[in-house]
Motif scaffolding. Structure first.
Motif, PDB file in Angstrom:
ATOM      1  N   UNK A   1       0.713 -14.346   2.783  1.00 47.89           N
ATOM      2  CA  UNK A   1       1.210 -13.237   1.972  1.00 47.89           C
ATOM      3  C   UNK A   1       0.524 -13.140   0.631  1.00 47.89           C
ATOM      4  N   UNK A   2       0.341 -14.303  -0.015  1.00 54.14           N
ATOM      5  CA  UNK A   2      -0.219 -14.348  -1.360  1.00 54.14           C
ATOM      6  C   UNK A   2      -1.637 -13.787  -1.389  1.00 54.14           C
ATOM      7  N   UNK A   3      -2.489 -14.315  -0.497  1.00 55.61           N
ATOM      8  CA  UNK A   3      -3.879 -13.864  -0.474  1.00 55.61           C
ATOM      9  C   UNK A   3      -3.975 -12.386  -0.093  1.00 55.61           C
ATOM     10  N   UNK A   4      -3.145 -11.967   0.880  1.00 55.58           N
ATOM     11  CA  UNK A   4      -3.167 -10.564   1.301  1.00 55.58           C
ATOM     12  C   UNK A   4      -2.850  -9.660   0.118  1.00 55.58           C
ATOM     13  N   UNK A   5      -1.786 -10.029  -0.626  1.00 48.15           N
ATOM     14  CA  UNK A   5      -1.390  -9.203  -1.768  1.00 48.15           C
ATOM     15  C   UNK A   5      -2.487  -9.179  -2.828  1.00 48.15           C
TER      16      UNK A   5
ATOM     17  N   UNK B   1      -5.673   8.846  -3.221  1.00 48.98           N
ATOM     18  CA  UNK B   1      -4.576   8.672  -2.258  1.00 48.98           C
ATOM     19  C   UNK B   1      -4.625   7.262  -1.667  1.00 48.98           C
ATOM     20  N   UNK B   2      -5.838   6.786  -1.399  1.00 42.56           N
ATOM     21  CA  UNK B   2      -6.005   5.443  -0.867  1.00 42.56           C
ATOM     22  C   UNK B   2      -5.474   4.383  -1.815  1.00 42.56           C
ATOM     23  N   UNK B   3      -5.736   4.550  -3.113  1.00 48.09           N
ATOM     24  CA  UNK B   3      -5.254   3.577  -4.102  1.00 48.09           C
ATOM     25  C   UNK B   3      -3.728   3.533  -4.088  1.00 48.09           C
ATOM     26  N   UNK B   4      -3.105   4.714  -4.019  1.00 47.29           N
ATOM     27  CA  UNK B   4      -1.632   4.776  -3.966  1.00 47.29           C
ATOM     28  C   UNK B   4      -1.113   4.085  -2.702  1.00 47.29           C
ATOM     29  N   UNK B   5      -1.759   4.398  -1.580  1.00 45.96           N
ATOM     30  CA  UNK B   5      -1.411   3.821  -0.281  1.00 45.96           C
ATOM     31  C   UNK B   5      -1.545   2.289  -0.341  1.00 45.96           C
ATOM     32  N   UNK B   6      -2.622   1.807  -0.978  1.00 43.83           N
ATOM     33  CA  UNK B   6      -2.845   0.359  -1.112  1.00 43.83           C
ATOM     34  C   UNK B   6      -1.730  -0.302  -1.907  1.00 43.83           C
ATOM     35  N   UNK B   7      -1.331   0.369  -2.999  1.00 43.64           N
ATOM     36  CA  UNK B   7      -0.281  -0.212  -3.841  1.00 43.64           C
ATOM     37  C   UNK B   7       1.036  -0.281  -3.070  1.00 43.64           C
ATOM     38  N   UNK B   8       1.330   0.790  -2.301  1.00 45.19           N
ATOM     39  CA  UNK B   8       2.560   0.799  -1.494  1.00 45.19           C
ATOM     40  C   UNK B   8       2.556  -0.371  -0.516  1.00 45.19           C
ATOM     41  N   UNK B   9       1.423  -0.562   0.180  1.00 41.40           N
ATOM     42  CA  UNK B   9       1.352  -1.648   1.164  1.00 41.40           C
ATOM     43  C   UNK B   9       1.422  -3.009   0.464  1.00 41.40           C
ATOM     44  N   UNK B  10       0.760  -3.107  -0.704  1.00 42.58           N
ATOM     45  CA  UNK B  10       0.792  -4.373  -1.442  1.00 42.58           C
ATOM     46  C   UNK B  10       2.222  -4.734  -1.827  1.00 42.58           C
ATOM     47  N   UNK B  11       2.998  -3.730  -2.268  1.00 44.35           N
ATOM     48  CA  UNK B  11       4.400  -3.987  -2.628  1.00 44.35           C
ATOM     49  C   UNK B  11       5.172  -4.500  -1.411  1.00 44.35           C
ATOM     50  N   UNK B  12       4.924  -3.875  -0.251  1.00 44.78           N
ATOM     51  CA  UNK B  12       5.582  -4.322   0.985  1.00 44.78           C
ATOM     52  C   UNK B  12       5.230  -5.781   1.285  1.00 44.78           C
TER      53      UNK B  12
END
Lengths: 131, 240
Positions: B119-123, B181-192
């Protein structure tokens, strides 16, 4: 009782197995491709830096472009490891775009010629005696 | 049937049985692509439609550029930066290209660490990708600012063919929107990822379904596509 057979047992086991692993490849693959993309980008920048012109410029630009695009799709987007049906479903339609590019190029070339013939004064002078 | 279930394992290509597997997949009345999570073909189909959109932009750009009798501005000079007492051609564009490729690299690693359930590295990698993407957009904003202040408009520019401006703003503008849009999408996934939603398969925003690490790969497809489009823009708009 037939349901307890081996085929069903493996079928039930497989989805969870692939679920956990996904597209799991050695990290080295990504680092190599990453490096290669850097090298290819530097090479295409060098084409402009040294101001290569003509056919050489075109062939090099397109070669580096296609290699970069191919590496990204094949490895980073895992197309290399996808099912063949998915591969064809995605890769064939863009190939059809080439037809559109060809039509566009033909049309643009014709428009350019017509403009040269009818709008440019020198070309007009050359055209007149022919009539 | 069981022998071509082995998809997505490390190392060599899985046995795909050639055309037999294509026929099996296409003639299937359940799911066209066996063993492929549904979100993946959906993202691919979206990207295919986007390919046609960008394809249309680049084809129309080619058409106007080939058919104009007015000289086309030299991109090598237009996009040069005055550094170290001389004009360096395409400097900003070169840096932007390297930033975007780096973001593709970190994204590919993020997918890998996601499937490792690290999880850590992925985030960290997702945030790094988002940061590189934001850097790219920032540099693009600077590029737009510079060109607009030099008098480039969608209907004209000081150096030649008017179509240069419209093609430039249309193509880079659309690409920049995709990156944003990709940056926003990345942040959403990172939060998850950070919250552990993907481990617990929690239902949530943007998917409404039980999320797992496949979403990292699926959003990775989108991100790599943005990089892919830039490869073509770099070749046809800046190097032509």
């Amino acid at each position: 009782m037939e349901h307890a057979g081996e085929p069903h047992a493996t079928q039930d086991a497989e989805p969870t197995g692939s679920h956990a692993h996904g597209q799991q490849h050695p990290l080295g693959v990504y680092f190599k491709i990453w490096g290669l993309l850097f090298v290819l980008s530097a090479a295409s920048y060098a084409v402009d830096w040294y101001q290569l012109q003509g056919l050489l410029r075109w062939s090099l630009i397109i070669l580096f472009m296609l290699l970069k695009a191919g590496l990204i799709v094949a490895v980073f987007m895992h197309m290399l490891w996808e099912r063949l049906a998915l591969f064809y479903a995605i890769v064939v339609p863009p190939l059809l775009l080439i037809t559109l590019i060809g039509i566009g190029a033909l049309e643009a070339g014709y428009t350019f010629l017509s403009r040269g013939t009818f709008f440019a004064p020198t070309a007009e002078e050359q055209q007149r005696p022919a009539h | 049937m069981a022998n071509h279930q082995a998809t997505g394992t490390a190392g060599a290509l899985p046995g795909r049985d050639g055309w037999r597997s294509v026929v099996t997949d296409v003639s299937s009345d359940q799911r066209a692509f066996k063993d492929v999570p549904w979100g993946k073909p959906m993202m691919w189909i979206f990207l295919l439609s986007d390919t046609f959109i960008f394809g249309s932009f680049l084809i129309s750009y080619m058409t106007v550029r080939m058919s104009t009798t007015v000289p086309w501005p030299n991109p090598s000079e237009v996009f040069s930066l005055h550094m170290f007492g001389q004009n360096v051609p395409l400097l900003l564009i070169a840096i932007m290209t390297f930033v975007l490729i780096s973001s593709s690299g970190t994204m590919a690693l993020a997918v890998n660490f996601g499937y490792r359930r690290d999880r850590r590295m992925t985030a960290i990698l997702l945030i790094a990708t988002a940061a590189l993407g934001a850097t790219f957009v920032g540099m693009q904003a600077f590029e737009w600012y510079k060109l607009i202040s030099e008098g480039v408009r969608p209907w004209g520019n000081p150096w030649g063919a008017a179509q240069f401006g419209s093609a430039f703003f249309m193509i880079t503008g659309f690409h920049g929107t995709h990156v944003t849009i990709g940056v926003i999408f990345l942040i959403v996934v990172a939060v998850k990822v950070v919250r552990g939603d993907l481990d617990r398969e929690r239902r949530g925003f943007l998917t409404g379904r039980r999320g797992n690490y496949e979403i990292v790969e699926i959003m990775g497809l989108y991100w790599h596509f943005v990089d892919l489009v830039w490869v073509f823009i770099f070749a046809f708009f800046y190097l032509w």
